[in-house]
Write a protein that holds these residues in place. Structure first.
Motif, PDB file in Angstrom:
ATOM      1  N   ARG A 204      -6.160 -89.178 -22.699  1.00 59.31           N
ATOM      2  CA  ARG A 204      -5.727 -90.555 -22.888  1.00 59.31           C
ATOM      3  C   ARG A 204      -4.690 -90.614 -24.003  1.00 59.31           C
ATOM      4  NH1 ARG A 204      -9.339 -92.995 -19.504  1.00 59.31           N
ATOM      5  NH2 ARG A 204      -8.092 -94.887 -19.719  1.00 59.31           N
ATOM      6  N   LEU A 205      -3.755 -91.533 -23.904  1.00 58.98           N
ATOM      7  CA  LEU A 205      -2.671 -91.658 -24.876  1.00 58.98           C
ATOM      8  C   LEU A 205      -2.914 -92.842 -25.807  1.00 58.98           C
ATOM      9  CD1 LEU A 205       0.309 -91.042 -22.441  1.00 58.98           C
ATOM     10  CD2 LEU A 205      -0.269 -89.595 -24.393  1.00 58.98           C
ATOM     11  N   GLY A 206      -2.822 -92.597 -27.113  1.00 61.52           N
ATOM     12  CA  GLY A 206      -3.003 -93.651 -28.102  1.00 61.52           C
ATOM     13  C   GLY A 206      -1.672 -94.176 -28.596  1.00 61.52           C
ATOM     14  N   VAL A 207      -0.999 -94.939 -27.753  1.00 63.10           N
ATOM     15  CA  VAL A 207       0.354 -95.411 -28.074  1.00 63.10           C
ATOM     16  C   VAL A 207       0.359 -96.378 -29.252  1.00 63.10           C
ATOM     17  CG1 VAL A 207       2.218 -96.865 -27.178  1.00 63.10           C
ATOM     18  CG2 VAL A 207       1.388 -94.933 -25.842  1.00 63.10           C
ATOM     19  N   THR A 208      -0.693 -97.159 -29.426  1.00 58.41           N
ATOM     20  CA  THR A 208      -0.745 -98.089 -30.562  1.00 58.41           C
ATOM     21  C   THR A 208      -0.685 -97.318 -31.874  1.00 58.41           C
ATOM     22  OG1 THR A 208      -2.032 -99.675 -29.272  1.00 58.41           O
ATOM     23  CG2 THR A 208      -2.064 -99.931 -31.658  1.00 58.41           C
ATOM     24  N   ASP A 209      -1.381 -96.186 -31.950  1.00 52.11           N
ATOM     25  CA  ASP A 209      -1.328 -95.366 -33.159  1.00 52.11           C
ATOM     26  C   ASP A 209       0.054 -94.746 -33.347  1.00 52.11           C
ATOM     27  OD1 ASP A 209      -4.092 -95.905 -33.089  1.00 52.11           O
ATOM     28  OD2 ASP A 209      -4.524 -94.021 -34.111  1.00 52.11           O
ATOM     29  N   PHE A 210       0.693 -94.350 -32.253  1.00 51.14           N
ATOM     30  CA  PHE A 210       2.048 -93.817 -32.353  1.00 51.14           C
ATOM     31  C   PHE A 210       2.985 -94.856 -32.974  1.00 51.14           C
ATOM     32  CE2 PHE A 210       1.347 -90.926 -28.419  1.00 51.14           C
ATOM     33  CZ  PHE A 210       0.701 -89.990 -29.215  1.00 51.14           C
ATOM     34  N   CYS A 211       2.919 -96.071 -32.475  1.00 54.00           N
ATOM     35  CA  CYS A 211       3.779 -97.135 -33.003  1.00 54.00           C
ATOM     36  C   CYS A 211       3.445 -97.431 -34.460  1.00 54.00           C
ATOM     37  CB  CYS A 211       3.612 -98.398 -32.167  1.00 54.00           C
ATOM     38  SG  CYS A 211       4.312 -98.299 -30.500  1.00 54.00           S
ATOM     39  N   SER A 212       2.155 -97.394 -34.790  1.00 52.61           N
ATOM     40  CA  SER A 212       1.722 -97.701 -36.155  1.00 52.61           C
ATOM     41  C   SER A 212       2.345 -96.762 -37.176  1.00 52.61           C
ATOM     42  CB  SER A 212       0.195 -97.611 -36.225  1.00 52.61           C
ATOM     43  OG  SER A 212      -0.260 -97.725 -37.555  1.00 52.61           O
ATOM     44  N   ALA A 213       2.539 -95.503 -36.797  1.00 52.16           N
ATOM     45  CA  ALA A 213       3.095 -94.519 -37.733  1.00 52.16           C
ATOM     46  C   ALA A 213       4.495 -94.884 -38.195  1.00 52.16           C
ATOM     47  CB  ALA A 213       3.096 -93.138 -37.086  1.00 52.16           C
ATOM     48  N   TYR A 214       5.182 -95.733 -37.424  1.00 49.71           N
ATOM     49  CA  TYR A 214       6.536 -96.156 -37.790  1.00 49.71           C
ATOM     50  C   TYR A 214       6.630 -97.663 -37.999  1.00 49.71           C
ATOM     51  CZ  TYR A 214       8.148 -91.460 -36.798  1.00 49.71           C
ATOM     52  OH  TYR A 214       8.331 -90.101 -36.833  1.00 49.71           O
ATOM     53  N   GLY A 215       5.484 -98.325 -38.074  1.00 48.01           N
ATOM     54  CA  GLY A 215       5.501 -99.766 -38.293  1.00 48.01           C
ATOM     55  C   GLY A 215       6.078-100.535 -37.126  1.00 48.01           C
ATOM     56  N   LEU A 216       5.868-100.018 -35.897  1.00 45.72           N
ATOM     57  CA  LEU A 216       6.445-100.635 -34.707  1.00 45.72           C
ATOM     58  C   LEU A 216       5.371-101.328 -33.877  1.00 45.72           C
ATOM     59  CD1 LEU A 216       8.704 -97.656 -33.542  1.00 45.72           C
ATOM     60  CD2 LEU A 216       9.359 -99.593 -34.994  1.00 45.72           C
ATOM     61  N   ARG A 217       5.803-102.293 -33.083  1.00 42.89           N
ATOM     62  CA  ARG A 217       4.919-102.911 -32.102  1.00 42.89           C
ATOM     63  C   ARG A 217       5.790-103.449 -30.979  1.00 42.89           C
ATOM     64  NH1 ARG A 217       0.182-107.488 -33.127  1.00 42.89           N
ATOM     65  NH2 ARG A 217      -0.884-107.131 -31.123  1.00 42.89           N
ATOM     66  N   ARG A 218       5.521-102.988 -29.744  1.00 40.42           N
ATOM     67  CA  ARG A 218       6.356-103.446 -28.644  1.00 40.42           C
ATOM     68  C   ARG A 218       6.022-104.890 -28.299  1.00 40.42           C
ATOM     69  NH1 ARG A 218       2.352-100.359 -26.074  1.00 40.42           N
ATOM     70  NH2 ARG A 218       1.666-100.955 -23.971  1.00 40.42           N
ATOM     71  N   SER A 219       7.037-105.629 -27.898  1.00 36.41           N
ATOM     72  CA  SER A 219       6.849-107.025 -27.510  1.00 36.41           C
ATOM     73  C   SER A 219       6.293-107.093 -26.097  1.00 36.41           C
ATOM     74  CB  SER A 219       8.193-107.763 -27.569  1.00 36.41           C
ATOM     75  OG  SER A 219       8.969-107.444 -26.419  1.00 36.41           O
ATOM     76  N   PRO A 220       5.818-108.270 -25.656  1.00 39.62           N
ATOM     77  CA  PRO A 220       5.291-108.384 -24.287  1.00 39.62           C
ATOM     78  C   PRO A 220       6.360-108.213 -23.223  1.00 39.62           C
ATOM     79  CG  PRO A 220       5.340-110.526 -25.356  1.00 39.62           C
ATOM     80  CD  PRO A 220       5.618-109.516 -26.419  1.00 39.62           C
ATOM     81  N   VAL A 230       8.065 -93.191 -28.600  1.00 41.00           N
ATOM     82  CA  VAL A 230       6.846 -93.145 -27.790  1.00 41.00           C
ATOM     83  C   VAL A 230       7.129 -92.492 -26.445  1.00 41.00           C
ATOM     84  CG1 VAL A 230       5.135 -94.549 -26.572  1.00 41.00           C
ATOM     85  CG2 VAL A 230       5.779 -95.120 -28.929  1.00 41.00           C
ATOM     86  N   ALA A 231       8.236 -92.881 -25.814  1.00 43.93           N
ATOM     87  CA  ALA A 231       8.601 -92.297 -24.525  1.00 43.93           C
ATOM     88  C   ALA A 231       8.791 -90.792 -24.642  1.00 43.93           C
ATOM     89  CB  ALA A 231       9.870 -92.960 -23.990  1.00 43.93           C
ATOM     90  N   ASP A 232       9.364 -90.332 -25.763  1.00 47.91           N
ATOM     91  CA  ASP A 232       9.554 -88.898 -25.965  1.00 47.91           C
ATOM     92  C   ASP A 232       8.211 -88.163 -26.007  1.00 47.91           C
ATOM     93  OD1 ASP A 232      12.270 -89.210 -26.027  1.00 47.91           O
ATOM     94  OD2 ASP A 232      12.466 -89.025 -28.210  1.00 47.91           O
ATOM     95  N   VAL A 233       7.240 -88.754 -26.697  1.00 47.76           N
ATOM     96  CA  VAL A 233       5.923 -88.110 -26.790  1.00 47.76           C
ATOM     97  C   VAL A 233       5.263 -88.066 -25.413  1.00 47.76           C
ATOM     98  CG1 VAL A 233       3.637 -88.198 -27.831  1.00 47.76           C
ATOM     99  CG2 VAL A 233       5.626 -88.832 -29.174  1.00 47.76           C
TER     100      VAL A 233
END
Length: 396
Positions: A204-220, A230-233
């Motif tokens: 399973r992929l933890g994308v929320t944690d990936f974004c958190s490492a850079y202070g990011l959050r995707r919009s709806p 994230v796409a690269d990972v």
């Protein structure tokens, strides 16, 4: 269990060219990995958790994760563990009652997301006989060094209780995200999961944690694939761990974190229908949430990028994931043509839909995966599309 099993049999017959097959928690790992679908997460502290599980199963949920990790606070862990033991006893009592009436358990595949390896052996010991209702554990922040104690604990629990338990590692560590450590981290994960292949159900992929490492959050309005780091990972994870050559695993899609509370996600409108009562009219679902378009696009991109199934944190996301997991009649036709015994030598043929060329050898792995998905999610009739499947899933 059966996908769309909550939909009346007469409706299923009109929706599907081939209906989804039934399966149980004892099915082969390859079947269960494909069948996970929308895996719904729930905090383990919910006081009416057993009732919630039964309710979600009756609405079409096939897999759930009961979370003792990020969804609850540090000071709630002990209470969450005790609650799980109580709720499993409740589920087991209901299971026995259904068995006495000649019915199946009616429960989805159940997994527990733990924080530490010791929780695996401790919980299975405390669950006692009710451990038979548990399909496995979700292992957080999984890397080679961190993952080994979890898998050792899982193996020990299996031996103690004589019950098959699967692992679903979550790939969410900063070491996997950061470019300078990614290659080594992926190699360590690949080596460890290969060593324990028989008990790794899916990654399973933890994308929320990936974004958190850079202070990011995707919009709806954005998918995970619009966030380049994230796409690269995701691409690298599939490259190393999702190969179709027999060395890979099922990799599931990332969580979609947007939903609206207190209002209906779907607004009904009338349209012609071939399968509802009177064969006259049905409720045509029209998407009204601003964020649902993003969810649908992300599900399609998940599959295009080699992912199957999806982590869900809201029940309203389950039916769209499952509706888009059904194999279309065109996909099924192409897959069957490619895998015909007389095509073993390769070659190129025009599709039965006369809109593409099917290359037998290059498309074989795709065709095999498509038929595995067709077994558990079914094949839609030629004139049935996403809207009809979505409508039936909601109405069921």
């Amino acid at each position: 269990m059966r996908h769309f099993g909550h939909v009346p049999a007469a409706v299923r017959a009109d929706l599907f060219h081939r209906e989804p097959a039934e399966f149980t928690a004892a099915a082969p790992a390859a079947t269960l990995a494909t069948a996970l679908g929308a895996t719904l997460y729930s905090p383990a502290t919910r006081p009416r958790l057993a009732e919630d599980i039964r309710k979600q199963a009756a609405c079409g949920v096939v897999s759930m994760v009961l979370c003792l990790e990020d969804s609850i606070s540090d000071d709630e862990v002990e209470a969450g563990e005790a609650n799980l033991v109580r709720q499993f006893a409740d589920l087991a009592a209901g299971d026995l009652a259904r068995a006495a009436e000649g019915e199946g358990s009616g429960l989805p595949l159940l997994f527990v997301r733990v924080r530490e390896p010791r929780q695996i052996t401790d919980l299975t010991d405390r669950l006692g006989e009710t451990v038979r209702l548990l399909s496995g554990f979700v292992l957080p922040k999984f890397t080679g060094p961190r993952g080994r104690p979890f898998l050792d604990a899982l193996r020990a629990a299996e031996r103690t209780h004589g019950h098959r338990l699967f692992a679903m590692p979550v790939l969410e560590s900063p070491d996997l995200l950061h470019r300078e450590t990614r290659t080594e981290t992926l190699a360590g994960i690949a080596a460890l999961t290969a060593e324990h292949r028989e008990r790794i159900l899916a990654l399973r992929l933890g994308v929320t944690d990936f974004c958190s490492a850079y202070g990011l959050r995707r919009s709806p309005h954005m998918t995970a694939y619009d966030i380049r780091i994230v796409a690269d990972v995701i691409g690298d994870v599939v490259n190393v761990l999702g190969r179709a050559d027999g060395t890979g695993f099922t990799v599931t899609g990332p969580v979609w974190e947007y939903f609206r509370s207190g209002e209906r996600m779907f607004k009904p409108q009338l349209r012609r229908s071939p399968f509802l009562e009177g064969r006259a009219e049905e409720l045509r679902t029209t998407l009204i949430e601003h964020d649902l378009d993003g969810l649908l696009r992300e599900i399609e991109l998940d599959r295009a990028n080699g992912l199957l199934g999806k982590t869900c944190i809201h029940p309203s996301h389950v039916v769209p994931v499952h509706a888009l997991s059904v194999v279309t009649h065109e996909e099924f036709s192409d897959a069957e043509d490619i895998l015909r015994p007389d095509r073993d030598g390769g070659g190129v043929l025009r599709s039965a839909y006369t809109n593409k060329m099917n290359e037998v050898k290059p498309h074989r792995a795709w065709a095999e995966r498509t038929l595995r998905r067709a077994e558990v999610f079914g094949v839609a009739r030629e004139d049935i599309g996403f809207v009809e499947l979505l409508t039936a899933g909601l109405a069921g």
